[in-house]
Design an enzyme around this catalytic site. Structure first.
Site, PDB file in Angstrom:
ATOM      1  N   ASN A   1       0.649  -1.317   0.072  1.00 36.30           N
ATOM      2  CA  ASN A   1       0.379  -0.350   0.153  1.00 36.30           C
ATOM      3  C   ASN A   1       0.902   1.153   0.221  1.00 36.30           C
ATOM      4  O   ASN A   1       0.650   1.611   1.230  1.00 36.30           O
ATOM      5  CB  ASN A   1      -0.696   0.110   1.076  1.00 36.30           C
ATOM      6  CG  ASN A   1      -2.052  -1.151   1.034  1.00 36.30           C
ATOM      7  OD1 ASN A   1      -2.903  -1.082   0.044  1.00 36.30           O
ATOM      8  ND2 ASN A   1      -1.796  -2.243   1.221  1.00 36.30           N
ATOM      9  N   GLU A   2       1.486   1.246  -1.020  1.00 39.02           N
ATOM     10  CA  GLU A   2       2.245   2.896  -1.403  1.00 39.02           C
ATOM     11  C   GLU A   2       1.347   4.421  -1.064  1.00 39.02           C
ATOM     12  O   GLU A   2       0.346   3.802  -0.638  1.00 39.02           O
ATOM     13  CB  GLU A   2       2.879   2.789  -3.000  1.00 39.02           C
ATOM     14  CG  GLU A   2       3.128   1.572  -3.410  1.00 39.02           C
ATOM     15  CD  GLU A   2       5.120   1.540  -3.006  1.00 39.02           C
ATOM     16  OE1 GLU A   2       5.222   1.790  -2.055  1.00 39.02           O
ATOM     17  OE2 GLU A   2       5.550   0.139  -2.985  1.00 39.02           O
ATOM     18  N   PRO A   3       2.803   5.195  -1.158  1.00 38.08           N
ATOM     19  CA  PRO A   3       1.728   6.399  -0.581  1.00 38.08           C
ATOM     20  C   PRO A   3       0.228   6.767  -1.207  1.00 38.08           C
ATOM     21  O   PRO A   3       0.465   6.452  -3.040  1.00 38.08           O
ATOM     22  CB  PRO A   3       2.831   7.555  -0.689  1.00 38.08           C
ATOM     23  CG  PRO A   3       4.113   6.775  -0.705  1.00 38.08           C
ATOM     24  CD  PRO A   3       3.933   5.692  -1.159  1.00 38.08           C
TER      25      PRO A   3
ATOM     26  N   SER B   1      -2.503   5.296  -0.634  1.00 36.74           N
ATOM     27  CA  SER B   1      -3.504   4.191  -0.447  1.00 36.74           C
ATOM     28  C   SER B   1      -4.512   4.949   0.504  1.00 36.74           C
ATOM     29  O   SER B   1      -3.847   5.165   1.615  1.00 36.74           O
ATOM     30  CB  SER B   1      -3.132   3.205  -0.350  1.00 36.74           C
ATOM     31  OG  SER B   1      -1.677   2.873  -1.181  1.00 36.74           O
TER      32      SER B   1
ATOM     33  N   THR C   1      10.421   1.744  -3.886  1.00 35.08           N
ATOM     34  CA  THR C   1      10.030   0.423  -3.261  1.00 35.08           C
ATOM     35  C   THR C   1      11.123  -0.807  -4.132  1.00 35.08           C
ATOM     36  O   THR C   1      11.677  -1.556  -4.418  1.00 35.08           O
ATOM     37  CB  THR C   1       8.400  -0.059  -3.157  1.00 35.08           C
ATOM     38  OG1 THR C   1       7.939   0.739  -2.149  1.00 35.08           O
ATOM     39  CG2 THR C   1       8.578  -1.242  -3.403  1.00 35.08           C
TER      40      THR C   1
END
Length: 628
Positions: free
Chosen positions: A160-162, A164, A179
């Protein structure tokens, strides 16, 4: 208000600090064991949420131990993995399906039907349905009882990347560049890392009954602090755990270093004002007020929660002078000690001279990246300096580098007269090219390819060492077995590694040792190498040379030393920094972080300048390693 209550006013998630990852893993595994056995007595299942990456590896190894040595059965366990790279088959060596089989599932008695991992190969037009079915499976199993989490450098949980949202569900997501950079070593180059993944959403994770996030090493410290103490924000998905009724962080000492109670303990409660803690407080105050140490006043101390320090060690004028002198005494142009001089206030002792110096480099680039100019200075000042590459570094070399080498060899053979002497070289080059083609973009390297990649990095280290005035005969390639027989995130050290290191130490009997990895993730190459060196030094501790050797720590991929942590600062001139940059240019496989080493050296100098010390172009920094 008690110290713990004050800490809780900063920490919005219960956070437990363990001395190391092993202790944390053991405690968590015992908790899971109790839950599994309790449910088994009731005839019920346990649903575990599983994470991947290097962080949960110690936890999984402890679960395996409990199964094999204490009879813990996993027959009543159902698992759901957080995520999977999109585009990778389940038998790809870097797929999370493969990771989970190797790290735990193949070693316990869990029924295969109870294992659930998102598919990385579901057709694009079926991704939405697949993700919905995954959610439905979790609900049908009764929800996740115990969810294990890690935290990425972007603050993500799962993938859940920035950006999300709190209510996000299982879905396909585009991976953040940071990532992908972090996964570059696993895939032998950032260009090979998949751009997409399927991940449980933040909302899916928050439906779990109990959430435990684990983090090891100082590189995780900043994000841990932001997630635990900062605001809840979509920019850091781990911060959403603040809203969960039963979530906690279990971290090691390295990952705790940015928490207020660790970094700024005087804001939380009474402090034992050790010399290191005093220097930390004064440096922090100087940076916070943007004033050099000698211009801090009593009012500054009182206004920033340091009245206890002032009353114990003040007034400010005397305290400032003492700390300024301590900082000044860390600066030296003689990292091996200055012969025939009073060394009372120097970081390194004058005798013996010259010194036998061992510089340990976990991978062949680490030492040059972190302390190339100091190595050059030691050699110039007459010391016997040997760089020891503990591993071959073959795993960090891309296929394109091996392809280029083999192709060049073939072309060279084509411009010389036909000769039997070249037949074997041509055959070797052709076999390398064939093996590269056969294994494809993501296949596992053969022994021949790993050997070639190790030789490529060997040559690069020799060139870089030569640029630092270290001769080829003073570069040692130890080739520790744990690395040569393993892969990133799957390393297992043995007694053979310790024996190799111990033998080398006894052969050279160094007066001075440089090493790194003390603040690293314990399952990383540098973290493993540090623990092995620690064990080898313990094995030699009764020997005379070991008792008198001075031990220095440098920082490689980890966060640079803070001003209060520095015990030796070696200033660099513009020309020295330029020569270091030239030495780094000998490598063809440095990460962006490694390439920025000269700029990090400049930042070290700017920090010293801000504290009111002499202004230098750049500084390489070291911390005294307490006796093991």
């Amino acid at each position: 208000m008690s110290r713990r209550t004050l800490a809780e006013s900063y920490e919005k998630i219960p956070t437990h600090i363990f001395p190391n990852s092993g202790a944390a893993a053991k405690a968590l595994a015992a908790e899971v064991k109790a839950l599994i056995e309790e449910r088994a007595k009731e005839g019920k299942n346990v649903v575990l949420g599983m994470a991947t990456g290097s962080t949960p590896v110690p936890f999984y190894r402890e679960l395996i131990r409990l199964h094999k040595e204490e009879g813990l059965s996993f027959k009543n366990v159902i698992t759901f993995n957080l995520d999977e790279y999109y585009g990778l088959t389940g038998d790809h060596p870097e797929s999370y399906a493969c990771f989970m089989r190797e790290q735990i599932f193949d070693h316990i008695d869990i029924p295969k039907a109870n294992i659930n991992i998102p598919s990385g190969t579901v057709p694009g037009d079926q991704v939405f349905a697949h993700c919905r079915e995954y959610e439905e499976k979790i609900d049908a199993a009764g929800g996740i009882d115990f969810q294990i989490l890690g935290i990425g450098r972007t603050g993500h949980i799962g993938f859940n990347e920035p950006g999300s949202s709190r209510d996000s569900l299982t879905r396909r997501i585009t991976l953040d560049r940071v990532t992908r950079q972090d996964a570059a070593a696993d895939f032998r180059g950032e260009e090979n890392v998949p751009h997409f993944a399927i991940t449980m959403g933040v909302g899916t994770i928050l439906r779990g009954k109990k959430l435990v996030l684990m983090a090891w090493g100082e590189n995780k410290a900043e994000m841990v602090a932001k997630a635990v103490e900062g605001p809840v924000t979509e920019a850091i998905s781990a911060s959403f755990l603040q809203d969960h009724p039963d979530a906690r962080f279990c971290i090691d000492e390295g990952a705790s270093r940015e928490l207020t109670r660790v970094k700024l303990p005087w804001l939380v409660g009474p402090v034992s004002w050790t010399p290191r803690e005093t220097r930390r407080a004064v440096c922090w105050q100087a940076f916070k007020t943007n004033r050099p140490v000698l211009k801090l006043t009593d009012e500054h101390y009182n206004e920033h929660g340091l009245s206890d320090l002032l009353s114990e060690q003040g007034p400010a004028y005397q305290l400032n002078i003492r700390i300024f002198n301590q900082l000044q005494h860390t600066i030296t142009g003689w990292p091996g000690g200055k012969p025939n001089e009073d060394d009372t206030y120097r970081p390194e002792r004058a005798t013996p001279y010259p010194k036998r110096v061992l510089v340990f480099s976990p991978e062949p680039q680490d030492a040059i990246v972190a302390m190339g100019s100091t190595i050059e200075r030691l050699v110039e000042q007459g010391h016997d300096v040997r760089i020891v590459a503990l591993t071959s570094g073959s795993l960090r070399i891309s296929d394109s580098e091996a392809d280029k080498f083999a192709g060049t060899l073939q072309e060279l053979a084509g411009v010389v007269e036909d000769s039997p002497a070249w037949q074997s070289q041509v055959a070797y080059a052709r076999e390398v090219l064939k093996q590269l083609e056969d294994k494809g973009e993501f296949g596992e390297d053969t022994p021949m390819l790993r050997q070639l990649k190790g030789l490529i990095l060997r040559g690069e280290l020799r060139d870089a060492a030569h640029a630092c005035n270290v001769g080829t005969d003073h570069v040692t390639f130890l080739g520790l077995p744990f690395y040569e027989q393993g892969r990133y995130r799957r390393f297992k050290s043995t007694e053979a590694d310790i024996e190799a290191l111990t033998s080398l130490l006894r052969e050279h009997k160094p007066h001075q040792i440089y090493a790194t990895g003390d603040a690293a993730d314990p399952s990383s190459v540098s973290g493993i190498c540090f623990k092995l060196l620690e064990s080898s030094l313990k094995a030699c501790h009764k020997e005379e040379w070991a008792g008198s050797a001075s031990l220095w720590l440098y920082r490689g991929k980890e966060k640079p030393l803070a001003a209060h942590e520095i015990d030796m600062a070696v200033p660099l001139s513009p020309m020295q920094l330029e020569r270091k940059a030239r030495a780094l240019s000998r490598y063809g496989s440095l990460s962006s972080l490694e390439l920025s080493s000269p700029e990090s050296n400049r930042q070290n100098a700017s920090h010293y300048d801000a504290l009111g010390l002499a202004e230098y172009e750049a500084i390489e920094t070291f911390q005294r390693w307490s006796r093991v």
